[in-house]
Scaffold this active site. Structure first.
Site, PDB file in Angstrom:
ATOM      1  CG  HIS A 144      -3.371  -0.755   3.919  1.00  0.00           C
ATOM      2  ND1 HIS A 144      -3.220  -0.842   5.283  1.00  0.00           N
ATOM      3  CD2 HIS A 144      -3.154  -2.009   3.448  1.00  0.00           C
ATOM      4  CE1 HIS A 144      -2.932  -2.089   5.619  1.00  0.00           C
ATOM      5  NE2 HIS A 144      -2.886  -2.820   4.520  1.00  0.00           N
ATOM      6  CD  GLU A 164      -2.222  -5.240   6.977  1.00  0.00           C
ATOM      7  OE1 GLU A 164      -3.276  -5.326   6.322  1.00  0.00           O
ATOM      8  OE2 GLU A 164      -1.187  -4.722   6.507  1.00  0.00           O
ATOM      9  CG  ASP A 198      10.371  -8.996   7.610  1.00  0.00           C
ATOM     10  OD1 ASP A 198       9.428  -8.198   7.766  1.00  0.00           O
ATOM     11  OD2 ASP A 198      11.336  -8.778   6.860  1.00  0.00           O
ATOM     12  CE1 TYR A 250      -2.968  -8.231   5.589  1.00  0.00           C
ATOM     13  CE2 TYR A 250      -1.551  -9.323   7.187  1.00  0.00           C
ATOM     14  CZ  TYR A 250      -1.710  -8.524   6.067  1.00  0.00           C
ATOM     15  OH  TYR A 250      -0.604  -8.017   5.424  1.00  0.00           O
ATOM     16  CD  GLU A 267       0.166  -1.234   3.192  1.00  0.00           C
ATOM     17  OE1 GLU A 267       0.516  -1.233   4.382  1.00  0.00           O
ATOM     18  OE2 GLU A 267       0.184  -2.281   2.501  1.00  0.00           O
ATOM     19  CG  HIS A 294      -6.136  -5.384   1.827  1.00  0.00           C
ATOM     20  ND1 HIS A 294      -6.681  -5.891   2.993  1.00  0.00           N
ATOM     21  CD2 HIS A 294      -4.838  -5.118   2.111  1.00  0.00           C
ATOM     22  CE1 HIS A 294      -5.740  -5.920   3.929  1.00  0.00           C
ATOM     23  NE2 HIS A 294      -4.608  -5.464   3.404  1.00  0.00           N
ATOM     24  CD  GLU A 295      -2.534  -3.681  -0.904  1.00  0.00           C
ATOM     25  OE1 GLU A 295      -2.096  -2.886  -0.046  1.00  0.00           O
ATOM     26  OE2 GLU A 295      -2.360  -4.908  -0.816  1.00  0.00           O
TER      27      GLU A 295
END
Length: 615
Positions: A299, A318, A375, A383, A271, A295-296
Site C-alpha cells: 500500500h 486494493e 463502509d 481486492y 496501512e 499487503h500493507e
C-alpha cells in the site's frame, strides 16, 4: 473528461485544495475527547473566492479564523454517515493561486467513529487506557474538520499532549517530545509528514507502548506483553520492503514501523503511512502470517502514493495492492505460491458474491456510492475481483514481468496524485499501444460495471492446492474403519498456508463425524497450533462436528481476541450447537464490556441478544 464529483463529501474541492494541516491536540481519557485546533493551509482554485466548505461529523466547533482574522462559520444539519457541512465565510476575497490559513478550534465527541477509547481492561497490560484511530473510509471528519476525500492530498504537522506515562504515535515521522508547559503531568509529542497524503491516512495511537528495532528503517511498537514476540514475527520486514522497492520503485515514506494493537482491535491491518496498524492475531510464533505485512507494505505505493480519486474506484487501491503483495510472495516463495494464493482469493470472491447476491450492484468492480456509506459495501470484491482483472490482463499481455513493467510505470506517472478507473484504463491503452487489438477484445463492461463473478475465470496452477484437496477428500470419504490409515505423515510436508486451505475445504462441506475430528486431533495435534488462521478453522470444524471438548477452546479464542474474522464465526458456531447456546450468550454478556464496540454490536446481533437490555 467531466470533473470528478465525490458522493461521500460536502467539501468544496473543485474550488480549493488543502495543502497542509497543522494539528495541536490534547488527548483527554476522562472525557474521551480530543480538544485543540487545526490550521489548514488552503490553495484557492478560482477568482473572487470567499466561502469554503469542510467535512465534519459530531464535532463541537468553537471558533474559526482566516489569516488570523475572525471568520463566520455555520454548521449544517447532519446528513447520515456524511455528517454536517462546515461552511466558512472568509472576511476577504481571494484570487486563484493564493493561499489562506484557516484555523479552527474544536473538540471531538466521545462517540466519534474514528476514535476507539479502550479502558485498561481492554488492553494486554490491564493498567493504562489506550486510544487508536481508524479513519478509512470517511471517519477522519469525526476527528478533525477537513476535506475528507481521497483525492485531496496534504502534508501535516502535529503536536499531541498526552499523560506522561503514555506514548503517542502517528502516521508520520517522529519529531521529538517535550514536557507540556501547561501541565507537568503531561508530555507533548511532535510529528511531521512531509509526503502529501489523503485525510483517511491520518492516524493516532496513545498507549503504554514499547518498541524494538527490526531493521534499518523499522521499529515494531506494542504493549510490552507483545513487543518481543512481534519483533520476531516481523523480522522479515526489511526483506519485504527491499523486494517491494525492486518491483515498484523507491520507498518514499522514510520510516516503516509496525504497531501491534491490543487484542480487541477488530481488523487485520491498516496501512497508515510510516506506521502500519496490525492485529495481534498475526503473532503465530512461526512468521507464517507475516504475508499480511506484505499487503500493507504494498500500500506504500498503491493506495498511499497513488490513491483512488473517490471510494467508487477503491479497486485501484486494493486490486493493485493484492497484485503487488502476491508479486512479493512470488519473489520470496515462488510462482506456485502466488498461484495458490490467487486460487484462494477466487474462492473468497465467490463467497462474497454469494453473500451479497450475484445481482447486487455492490459487487460491481466500480460501484455507484450515491447515498451509500462506503463502509456498508466493504468486502473482498475490490481486492479479489480487482486482482483477477489484473492477472487476466497479465496473461493476455505477456506475463508477470511485462505486466509488472506497466504497474511500475503507472505508479511513477500517478505518484503523489489520485486516479480514476478511466484514467487508469487510458494509461493501460497508451502503455500497451502495440497491443490495443488485444485490449479492445476485453469485456470491460463485464469486468467493471456488471455485478457477480468476473466474465472470465483465470486458470490458476493447482500444484500446491492438490495435496490439500486430496487430503480433504480422504477425510470426507473415510469410514470409521479407514481412520487408522491416517497418520502424522499426512501433513508433514504441508505448509501453514496449505493447512489453512485443507481446513477451509472441510468447512465448506457437511460436518465431519465426531470420530473423525477426534482422530484428526490424535494424529495431527491441531490443538497445539498457535497460528490463529489454522486454530479458528480447526475449532470451528470441531464445534460443527459437535465435539463437546472443543467448545471451551472455541469460546476462549472468541473472547481472548476480538478480530471480527474469528470472533463472529466462533460465537455463531457455538450458538448453533443447541446444547451450548445459553453458554455462548452468557459468556458474551460477561465479556461484552472488554470488547471493541463494533465487535460487541455485531456479535449481539449474531446471538440475538438485545443490545439495549443485554437480554
Amino acid at each position: 473528461m467531466a470533473p470528478v464529483t465525490d458522493p461521500c463529501s460536502f467539501s468544496s474541492f473543485s474550488k480549493c485544495l488543502t495543502r497542509h494541516l497543522n494539528l495541536t491536540l490534547r488527548v483527554d481519557f476522562d472525557s474521551r475527547a480530543l480538544r485543540g485546533k487545526v490550521a489548514l493551509t488552503v490553495e484557492v482554485l478560482e477568482d473572487k473566492f470567499s466561502v469554503l466548505t469542510l467535512d465534519t461529523k459530531d464535532l463541537k466547533i468553537f471558533n474559526v479564523s482566516a489569516n488570523g482574522q475572525a471568520a463566520k462559520f455555520e454548521l449544517g444539519a447532519q446528513q447520515g454517515y456524511k455528517g454536517s457541512p462546515l461552511e466558512i465565510t472568509l472576511p476577504f476575497e481571494l484570487s486563484r493561486g493564493q493561499h489562506v490559513i484557516v484555523e479552527i478550534e474544536y473538540e471531538t465527541s466521545p462517540s466519534a467513529s474514528a476514535l476507539q477509547w479502550l479502558s485498561p481492561a481492554q488492553t494486554a497490560g490491564k493498567k493504562h487506557p489506550y486510544l487508536f484511530s481508524q479513519c478509512q473510509a470517511t471517519h477522519c471528519r469525526t476527528m478533525l474538520p477537513c476535506q475528507d476525500i481521497p483525492s485531496v492530498k496534504h502534508t501535516y504537522y502535529a503536536q499531541v499532549s498526552v499523560p506522561k506515562e503514555l506514548i503517542a504515535l502517528m502516521s508520520a515521522v517522529r519529531d521529538g517530545q517535550e514536557p507540556d508547559p501547561s501541565d507537568s503531568s503531561r508530555v507533548i509529542y511532535r510529528f511531521r509528514q512531509p509526503v502529501p497524503m489523503p485525510s483517511y491516512l491520518i492516524a493516532l495511537v496513545v498507549g503504554a507502548l514499547e518498541s524494538r528495532e527490526i531493521g534499518p528503517r523499522s521499529r515494531v511498537w506494542s504493549e510490552k506483553e507483545y513487543v518481543d514476540q512481534a519483533a520476531f514475527e516481523f523480522s522479515e520486514t526489511e526483506m519485504m520492503l527491499k523486494t517491494a522497492e525492486s518491483l515498484s520503485g523507491p520507498y518514499v515514506w522514510g520510516q516503516y514501523d509496525l504497531l501491534v494493537l491490543p487484542p480487541s482491535f477488530p481488523y487485520g491491518g491498516m496501512e497508515n503511512p510510516c506506521l502500519t496498524f496490525a492485529t495481534p492475531t498475526l503473532l503465530a510464533g512461526d512468521r507464517s502470517l507475516s504475508n499480511v505485512i506484505a499487503h500493507e507494505i504494498s500500500h506504500s505505493w498503491t493506495g498511499n502514493l497513488v490513491t483512488n480519486k473517490t471510494w467508487e474506484h477503491f479497486w485501484l487501491n486494493e486490486g493493485h495492492t493484492v497484485y503487488l503483495e502476491r508479486m512479493i510472495g512470488r519473489a520470496l516463495e515462488g510462482e506456485q505460491f502466488r498461484q495458490f494464493k490467487a486460487r484462494g482469493g477466487w474462492k473468497e470472491l465467490q463467497e462474497a458474491v454469494h453473500q451479497f447476491g450475484e445481482n447486487n450492484v455492490l459487487t460491481n468492480l466500480v460501484p455507484s456510492l450515491r447515498d451509500v456509506d462506503p463502509d456498508d459495501c466493504f468486502s473482498c470484491v475490490p481486492y479479489e475481483k480487482g486482482f483477477a482483472l489484473l492477472y487476466y490482463l497479465e496473461e493476455l499481455l505477456g506475463g508477470p514481468e511485462v505486466f509488472m513493467g506497466f504497474v511500475k510505470s503507472y505508479i511513477q506517472l500517478f505518484a503523489y496524485g489520485s486516479v480514476t478507473t478511466e484514467e487508469w484504463k487510458d494509461y493501460l491503452f497508451s502503455y500497451f499501444k502495440d497491443k490495443v487489438d488485444i485490449l479492445n477484445k476485453v469485456d470491460w463492461n463485464g469486468w467493471m460495471h456488471t455485478p457477480g463473478m468476473p466474465p472470465v475465470k483465470p486458470q490458476y496452477d493447482t500444484t500446491l492446492a492438490d495435496a490439500c484437496i486430496a487430503l480433504a477428500q480422504r477425510w470426507q470419504n473415510a469410514k470409521d474403519a479407514d481412520l487408522s490409515g491416517f497418520s502424522e505423515a499426512d501433513i508433514k510436508q504441508l505448509s501453514s498456508h496449505q493447512l489453512i486451505e485443507f481446513l477451509a475445504l472441510l468447512l465448506l462441506e457437511d460436518p465431519l463425524p465426531q470420530s473423525h475430528v477426534k482422530r484428526m486431533q490424535e494424529v495431527y495435534n491441531f490443538n497445539s497450533i498457535k497460528n490463529s488462521e489454522i486454530r479458528c478453522r480447526w475449532l470451528r470444524l470441531c464445534v460443527k462436528a459437535k465435539w463437546e471438548e472443543a467448545v471451551p477452546l472455541a469460546l476462549k479464542m472468541a473472547t481472548e481476541q476480538g478480530r471480527l474474522k474469528f470472533t463472529r464465526p466462533l460465537f455463531r458456531d457455538v450458538y448453533n450447537f443447541d446444547k451450548f447456546r445459553d453458554e455462548a450468550v452468557k459468556l458474551f454478556k460477561e465479556h461484552r464490556n472488554a470488547m471493541h464496540p463494533v465487535t460487541a454490536t455485531l456479535v449481539s446481533k449474531d446471538l440475538k441478544v438485545d443490545q439495549s437490555t443485554g437480554f
